[in-house]
Scaffold this motif. Structure first.
Motif, PDB file in Angstrom:
ATOM      1  N   ARG A   1      18.702  19.089  25.184  1.00 49.11           N
ATOM      2  CA  ARG A   1      18.242  20.502  25.364  1.00 49.11           C
ATOM      3  C   ARG A   1      17.754  20.512  26.765  1.00 49.11           C
ATOM      4  O   ARG A   1      16.709  19.697  27.165  1.00 49.11           O
ATOM      5  CB  ARG A   1      17.042  21.128  24.357  1.00 49.11           C
ATOM      6  CG  ARG A   1      17.999  20.905  23.042  1.00 49.11           C
ATOM      7  CD  ARG A   1      16.983  21.171  21.896  1.00 49.11           C
ATOM      8  NE  ARG A   1      15.882  20.244  21.872  1.00 49.11           N
ATOM      9  CZ  ARG A   1      14.640  20.328  21.318  1.00 49.11           C
ATOM     10  NH1 ARG A   1      14.474  21.305  20.573  1.00 49.11           N
ATOM     11  NH2 ARG A   1      13.893  19.341  21.485  1.00 49.11           N
ATOM     12  N   ALA A   2      17.835  21.380  27.560  1.00 43.82           N
ATOM     13  CA  ALA A   2      17.305  21.851  28.946  1.00 43.82           C
ATOM     14  C   ALA A   2      15.961  22.433  28.620  1.00 43.82           C
ATOM     15  O   ALA A   2      15.899  23.688  28.945  1.00 43.82           O
ATOM     16  CB  ALA A   2      18.099  22.498  29.618  1.00 43.82           C
ATOM     17  N   LEU A   3      14.908  21.517  28.444  1.00 45.31           N
ATOM     18  CA  LEU A   3      13.463  22.297  28.089  1.00 45.31           C
ATOM     19  C   LEU A   3      12.854  22.244  29.553  1.00 45.31           C
ATOM     20  O   LEU A   3      13.115  21.458  30.156  1.00 45.31           O
ATOM     21  CB  LEU A   3      12.944  21.234  27.059  1.00 45.31           C
ATOM     22  CG  LEU A   3      13.664  21.215  25.675  1.00 45.31           C
ATOM     23  CD1 LEU A   3      12.860  20.359  24.728  1.00 45.31           C
ATOM     24  CD2 LEU A   3      13.712  22.750  25.059  1.00 45.31           C
ATOM     25  N   PRO A   4      11.762  23.280  29.470  1.00 43.29           N
ATOM     26  CA  PRO A   4      10.985  23.149  30.809  1.00 43.29           C
ATOM     27  C   PRO A   4      10.278  21.719  30.897  1.00 43.29           C
ATOM     28  O   PRO A   4      10.067  21.168  30.087  1.00 43.29           O
ATOM     29  CB  PRO A   4      10.240  24.263  30.535  1.00 43.29           C
ATOM     30  CG  PRO A   4      10.870  25.152  29.206  1.00 43.29           C
ATOM     31  CD  PRO A   4      11.678  24.000  28.616  1.00 43.29           C
ATOM     32  N   ALA A   5      10.068  21.707  32.259  1.00 43.73           N
ATOM     33  CA  ALA A   5       9.224  20.314  32.638  1.00 43.73           C
ATOM     34  C   ALA A   5       7.992  20.275  32.047  1.00 43.73           C
ATOM     35  O   ALA A   5       7.332  21.278  32.276  1.00 43.73           O
ATOM     36  CB  ALA A   5       9.492  20.030  33.955  1.00 43.73           C
ATOM     37  N   GLY A   6       7.361  19.413  31.526  1.00 43.94           N
ATOM     38  CA  GLY A   6       6.055  19.187  30.975  1.00 43.94           C
ATOM     39  C   GLY A   6       5.908  19.758  29.737  1.00 43.94           C
ATOM     40  O   GLY A   6       4.614  19.719  29.033  1.00 43.94           O
ATOM     41  N   ARG A   7       6.940  20.502  29.165  1.00 43.14           N
ATOM     42  CA  ARG A   7       6.787  20.727  27.439  1.00 43.14           C
ATOM     43  C   ARG A   7       6.610  19.532  26.587  1.00 43.14           C
ATOM     44  O   ARG A   7       7.283  18.647  26.834  1.00 43.14           O
ATOM     45  CB  ARG A   7       7.989  21.737  27.195  1.00 43.14           C
ATOM     46  CG  ARG A   7       7.969  22.188  25.684  1.00 43.14           C
ATOM     47  CD  ARG A   7       9.210  22.774  25.262  1.00 43.14           C
ATOM     48  NE  ARG A   7       9.242  23.448  24.090  1.00 43.14           N
ATOM     49  CZ  ARG A   7       9.557  22.736  23.209  1.00 43.14           C
ATOM     50  NH1 ARG A   7       9.804  21.512  23.080  1.00 43.14           N
ATOM     51  NH2 ARG A   7       9.334  23.396  21.670  1.00 43.14           N
ATOM     52  N   LYS A   8       5.619  19.829  25.611  1.00 44.20           N
ATOM     53  CA  LYS A   8       5.365  18.644  24.576  1.00 44.20           C
ATOM     54  C   LYS A   8       6.912  18.313  24.189  1.00 44.20           C
ATOM     55  O   LYS A   8       7.399  19.344  23.615  1.00 44.20           O
ATOM     56  CB  LYS A   8       4.298  19.026  23.571  1.00 44.20           C
ATOM     57  CG  LYS A   8       4.135  18.040  22.630  1.00 44.20           C
ATOM     58  CD  LYS A   8       3.031  18.784  21.790  1.00 44.20           C
ATOM     59  CE  LYS A   8       2.923  17.679  20.396  1.00 44.20           C
ATOM     60  NZ  LYS A   8       1.877  17.870  19.512  1.00 44.20           N
ATOM     61  N   PRO A   9       7.440  17.071  23.836  1.00 40.53           N
ATOM     62  CA  PRO A   9       8.636  16.941  22.999  1.00 40.53           C
ATOM     63  C   PRO A   9       8.500  17.266  21.937  1.00 40.53           C
ATOM     64  O   PRO A   9       7.346  16.990  21.140  1.00 40.53           O
ATOM     65  CB  PRO A   9       8.750  15.241  23.490  1.00 40.53           C
ATOM     66  CG  PRO A   9       7.357  14.881  23.836  1.00 40.53           C
ATOM     67  CD  PRO A   9       6.577  16.090  24.346  1.00 40.53           C
ATOM     68  N   ASP A  10       9.613  17.638  21.219  1.00 35.36           N
ATOM     69  CA  ASP A  10       9.842  17.602  19.804  1.00 35.36           C
ATOM     70  C   ASP A  10       9.980  16.278  19.186  1.00 35.36           C
ATOM     71  O   ASP A  10      10.520  15.400  19.927  1.00 35.36           O
ATOM     72  CB  ASP A  10      11.093  18.760  19.829  1.00 35.36           C
ATOM     73  CG  ASP A  10      10.622  19.937  19.928  1.00 35.36           C
ATOM     74  OD1 ASP A  10       9.460  20.469  19.648  1.00 35.36           O
ATOM     75  OD2 ASP A  10      11.316  20.762  20.786  1.00 35.36           O
ATOM     76  N   PRO A  11      10.025  16.261  17.995  1.00 29.33           N
ATOM     77  CA  PRO A  11      10.213  14.931  17.102  1.00 29.33           C
ATOM     78  C   PRO A  11      11.776  14.591  17.338  1.00 29.33           C
ATOM     79  O   PRO A  11      12.680  15.540  17.422  1.00 29.33           O
ATOM     80  CB  PRO A  11       9.995  15.471  15.728  1.00 29.33           C
ATOM     81  CG  PRO A  11       9.071  16.659  15.826  1.00 29.33           C
ATOM     82  CD  PRO A  11       9.578  17.387  16.947  1.00 29.33           C
ATOM     83  N   LYS A  12      11.967  13.260  17.342  1.00 26.55           N
ATOM     84  CA  LYS A  12      13.271  12.695  17.284  1.00 26.55           C
ATOM     85  C   LYS A  12      13.905  12.890  15.818  1.00 26.55           C
ATOM     86  O   LYS A  12      13.206  12.121  15.099  1.00 26.55           O
ATOM     87  CB  LYS A  12      13.207  11.182  17.878  1.00 26.55           C
ATOM     88  CG  LYS A  12      13.013  11.245  19.552  1.00 26.55           C
ATOM     89  CD  LYS A  12      12.905   9.693  19.857  1.00 26.55           C
ATOM     90  CE  LYS A  12      11.613   9.366  19.369  1.00 26.55           C
ATOM     91  NZ  LYS A  12      11.229   8.060  20.112  1.00 26.55           N
ATOM     92  N   LEU A  13      14.963  13.424  15.689  1.00 20.00           N
ATOM     93  CA  LEU A  13      15.710  13.460  14.641  1.00 20.00           C
ATOM     94  C   LEU A  13      17.141  12.761  14.492  1.00 20.00           C
ATOM     95  O   LEU A  13      17.869  13.134  15.217  1.00 20.00           O
ATOM     96  CB  LEU A  13      15.778  14.938  14.112  1.00 20.00           C
ATOM     97  CG  LEU A  13      16.700  15.072  12.741  1.00 20.00           C
ATOM     98  CD1 LEU A  13      15.836  14.483  11.570  1.00 20.00           C
ATOM     99  CD2 LEU A  13      16.995  16.630  12.440  1.00 20.00           C
ATOM    100  N   LEU A  14      17.174  11.853  13.597  1.00 25.04           N
ATOM    101  CA  LEU A  14      18.326  11.045  13.538  1.00 25.04           C
ATOM    102  C   LEU A  14      19.169  11.739  12.174  1.00 25.04           C
ATOM    103  O   LEU A  14      18.686  11.324  11.162  1.00 25.04           O
ATOM    104  CB  LEU A  14      18.334   9.355  13.396  1.00 25.04           C
ATOM    105  CG  LEU A  14      19.681   8.878  12.962  1.00 25.04           C
ATOM    106  CD1 LEU A  14      20.695   8.770  14.256  1.00 25.04           C
ATOM    107  CD2 LEU A  14      19.207   7.264  12.848  1.00 25.04           C
ATOM    108  N   ILE A  15      20.251  12.252  12.251  1.00 25.76           N
ATOM    109  CA  ILE A  15      21.208  12.821  11.328  1.00 25.76           C
ATOM    110  C   ILE A  15      22.332  11.812  11.128  1.00 25.76           C
ATOM    111  O   ILE A  15      23.266  11.576  12.095  1.00 25.76           O
ATOM    112  CB  ILE A  15      21.662  14.299  11.660  1.00 25.76           C
ATOM    113  CG1 ILE A  15      20.492  15.293  11.741  1.00 25.76           C
ATOM    114  CG2 ILE A  15      22.663  14.752  10.639  1.00 25.76           C
ATOM    115  CD1 ILE A  15      21.077  16.596  12.196  1.00 25.76           C
ATOM    116  N   VAL A  16      22.196  11.198   9.842  1.00 27.71           N
ATOM    117  CA  VAL A  16      23.127  10.276   9.708  1.00 27.71           C
ATOM    118  C   VAL A  16      24.198  11.145   8.890  1.00 27.71           C
ATOM    119  O   VAL A  16      23.941  11.662   7.686  1.00 27.71           O
ATOM    120  CB  VAL A  16      22.710   9.098   8.615  1.00 27.71           C
ATOM    121  CG1 VAL A  16      23.684   8.110   8.617  1.00 27.71           C
ATOM    122  CG2 VAL A  16      21.638   8.556   9.508  1.00 27.71           C
TER     123      VAL A  16
END
Length: 425
Positions: free
Chosen positions: A94-109
């Motif tokens: 996703r093209a998120l703004p620079a410096g924004r706190k990252p969201d959790p990484k989700l692996l969908i199997v």
């Protein structure tokens, strides 16, 4: 030779499909006066119905180019971040703004059970506002050259472990249907080994963890027939000239026949309604039919060794709930799981994985603290509604997002470090 005869029949119908498509274009062209009459629309509808019911459907695209994050529309780009012969890991960046706190990484199997990972397009789309989503994009076995070797359930588990390593620490995993067992096994093996890349949370949705509970028609068929019947009746060799020529596979068209036979009357009615929508010039309803069946009829072959080992381990022997499952000779012990928060989700009307089959994971993972385990049963949905549809988006997704955001590395139970053994290759 059955697979070869199927391919021959498909090739023989190619001229008829081309002719039918030409007829459809002629009788649906707005410049043709006949196209505005019931007769013209009937001819065009007949031609389209013939062409659609005899074609082979290719892999659909995810087609997710934007989402909403923090009440703002942002662009989405698909990127392959890990790859093996039988699977690639796709990230929806996703093209998120620079410096924004990252969201959790989700692996969908995604399930490796006939349909492509695009079947979970709605699942990915619903989770994009809340997480950095990755999905397992399994490859059609018929296009993998035999020289690439075999792929079985043990390899599947190795792939999952390698993906956790590729994504790094504090990853969350969501297993939809069939992957519930191998994902649970992978997490158990990683916890047993003291692997630092074990996921923070594990969400199992509509999965056959223990098919002895409320067995469905699918479960009963596997138990009744036994593994030898499947080996003798559904395993075939990929035909020439596909890249996987000679590979033993469970063909996609056989799987599709099984899917459709379970609700054959419903599919017949749907196609009859589609014909009438075309005749009545009801474009919206006809387009919904096309969208659904373009996805539903797109199927992939599975390697014979993966399919047979899965049927035998999960549906015939019930190896995981009995404590008999092994991975390359190493026992799979869910009691080793201590640090991973567990969420299970089931559908009230699920006719593939009966009620209680996924919830059984809680009885196996006895060493996960009670306040780190949760179960949810969604009323009035079947198997598909567990991971897609309006109720999934409004009632299930908020629960998953809240569960993921509630557990991170800081919640882990201290455990004595053990030697970490890397996955195969």
């Amino acid at each position: 030779m059955f697979y070869q005869l199927y391919e021959l029949n498909h090739a023989a119908l190619q001229p008829a499909r081309l002719y039918a498509d030409a007829v459809r274009l002629f009788y649906s062209n707005p410049l043709n006066p006949i196209s505005h009459t019931p007769f013209g629309r009937s001819v065009a509808a007949t031609a389209e119905l013939f062409e659609r019911t005899t074609r082979r459907y290719g892999k659909p695209q995810f087609g997710l180019d934007k989402t909403v994050v923090d009440w703002k529309s942002v662009g989405v780009t698909e990127k392959t971040v890990w790859s093996k012969p039988f699977c690639k890991l796709t990230r929806f960046e996703r093209a998120l703004p620079a410096g924004r706190k990252p969201d959790p990484k989700l692996l969908i199997v995604a399930p490796m059970s006939g349909h492509y990972a695009t079947l979970l397009r709605g699942t990915v789309e619903a989770m994009l506002p809340y997480a950095d989503v990755h999905i397992t994009d399994w490859v059609d076995a018929r296009v993998v050259p035999a020289a690439q070797g075999s792929f079985d359930l043990d390899d599947y588990i190795d792939y999952v472990i390698e993906m956790f390593h590729a994504l790094g620490p504090d990853t969350h995993v969501m297993a939809v249907c069939q992957p519930s067992v191998p994902v649970l096994a992978a997490v158990a093996l990683m916890e047993k080994r003291g692997d630092p890349f074990v996921p923070s949370t594990m969400t199992l949705m509509g999965g056959p963890v223990d098919t002895r509970r409320n067995p469905t028609a699918v479960n009963l068929l596997a138990k009744e027939k036994g593994i030898d019947w499947f080996r003798d009746n559904v395993i075939m060799q990929a035909p020439w000239p596909v890249p996987g020529f000679g590979r033993a596979v469970y063909p996609g068209f056989l799987q599709l026949s099984g899917f459709m036979s379970m609700n054959l009357d419903r599919h017949i009615i749907a196609h009859k309604d589609f014909f009438m929508h075309l005749v009545k010039h009801d474009g919206d309803s006809a387009e919904k039919h096309r969208d659904f069946y373009d996805e539903y009829l797109a199927v992939m072959d599975l390697t014979a060794e993966f399919y047979l080992q899965t049927v035998n381990t999960v549906f015939v022997r019930h190896a995981l709930p009995k404590g008999e499952m092994t991975h390359r000779g190493e026992p799979v012990d869910p009691k080793a799981i201590r640090n991973v928060a567990l969420l299970t989700i089931e559908g009230e009307n699920d006719d593939i994985s009966g009620l209680g089959q996924t919830q059984a994971a809680h009885d196996l993972c006895v060493n996960i603290p009670a306040d780190r385990k949760a179960h949810y049963m969604q009323p009035a949905v079947g198997h598909y509604g567990v991971f897609n549809g309006s109720r999934f988006r409004s009632e299930i997704v908020p629960r998953i997002a809240d569960f993921i955001s509630s557990y991170g590395r800081q919640h882990r139970v201290s455990v004595k470090p053990k030697l970490v053994r890397s996955a195969k290759n």
